[in-house]
Design a protein around this motif. Structure first.
Motif, PDB file in Angstrom:
ATOM      1  N   ARG A   1       2.313   1.782  -3.472  1.00 50.42           N
ATOM      2  CA  ARG A   1       1.303   2.333  -4.382  1.00 50.42           C
ATOM      3  C   ARG A   1       1.105   3.821  -4.150  1.00 50.42           C
ATOM      4  O   ARG A   1       0.886   4.577  -5.098  1.00 50.42           O
ATOM      5  CB  ARG A   1      -0.036   1.608  -4.205  1.00 50.42           C
ATOM      6  CG  ARG A   1      -0.103   0.338  -5.010  1.00 50.42           C
ATOM      7  CD  ARG A   1      -1.468  -0.283  -4.938  1.00 50.42           C
ATOM      8  NE  ARG A   1      -1.318  -1.391  -3.975  1.00 50.42           N
ATOM      9  CZ  ARG A   1      -2.181  -1.724  -3.050  1.00 50.42           C
ATOM     10  NH1 ARG A   1      -3.309  -1.096  -2.945  1.00 50.42           N
ATOM     11  NH2 ARG A   1      -1.933  -2.714  -2.227  1.00 50.42           N
ATOM     12  N   GLN A   2       1.220   4.271  -2.914  1.00 52.83           N
ATOM     13  CA  GLN A   2       1.049   5.696  -2.605  1.00 52.83           C
ATOM     14  C   GLN A   2       2.235   6.514  -3.102  1.00 52.83           C
ATOM     15  O   GLN A   2       2.068   7.653  -3.526  1.00 52.83           O
ATOM     16  CB  GLN A   2       0.890   5.898  -1.095  1.00 52.83           C
ATOM     17  CG  GLN A   2      -0.413   5.380  -0.546  1.00 52.83           C
ATOM     18  CD  GLN A   2      -1.602   6.170  -1.031  1.00 52.83           C
ATOM     19  OE1 GLN A   2      -1.537   7.361  -1.235  1.00 52.83           O
ATOM     20  NE2 GLN A   2      -2.691   5.452  -1.272  1.00 52.83           N
TER      21      GLN A   2
ATOM     22  N   LYS B   1       0.833  -1.201   0.000  1.00 53.99           N
ATOM     23  CA  LYS B   1       0.000   0.000   0.000  1.00 53.99           C
ATOM     24  C   LYS B   1       0.874   1.259   0.000  1.00 53.99           C
ATOM     25  O   LYS B   1       0.581   2.235  -0.689  1.00 53.99           O
ATOM     26  CB  LYS B   1      -0.920  -0.018   1.219  1.00 53.99           C
ATOM     27  CG  LYS B   1      -2.016   0.978   1.168  1.00 53.99           C
ATOM     28  CD  LYS B   1      -3.030   0.731   2.265  1.00 53.99           C
ATOM     29  CE  LYS B   1      -4.191   1.651   2.081  1.00 53.99           C
ATOM     30  NZ  LYS B   1      -5.305   1.337   2.959  1.00 53.99           N
TER      31      LYS B   1
END
Length: 57
Positions: free
Chosen positions: A54-55, A51
């Motif tokens: 992805r950020q 996550k």
């Protein structure tokens, strides 16, 4: 991990639900509690790292 282990304090987020389901499957399959906790921690780190990546990108 303290929020995932006891059933009455589980986090109602998407990640919390996924980890909750995962640890329930491990325990139902007969995995010892400490091993299930360790595997759940490893899965949590992997999920949160993905996550984060992805950020950043």
């Amino acid at each position: 991990m303290t929020k995932i282990e006891p059933k009455n304090t589980r986090v109602p987020t998407k990640v919390g639900q996924t980890l909750s389901n995962y640890i329930n499957r491990l325990k139902a399959g007969g995995t010892p509690a400490k091993v299930a906790q360790s595997r759940c921690c490893a899965k949590a780190v992997t999920m949160l790292f993905k996550k984060l990546i992805r950020q950043i990108t």
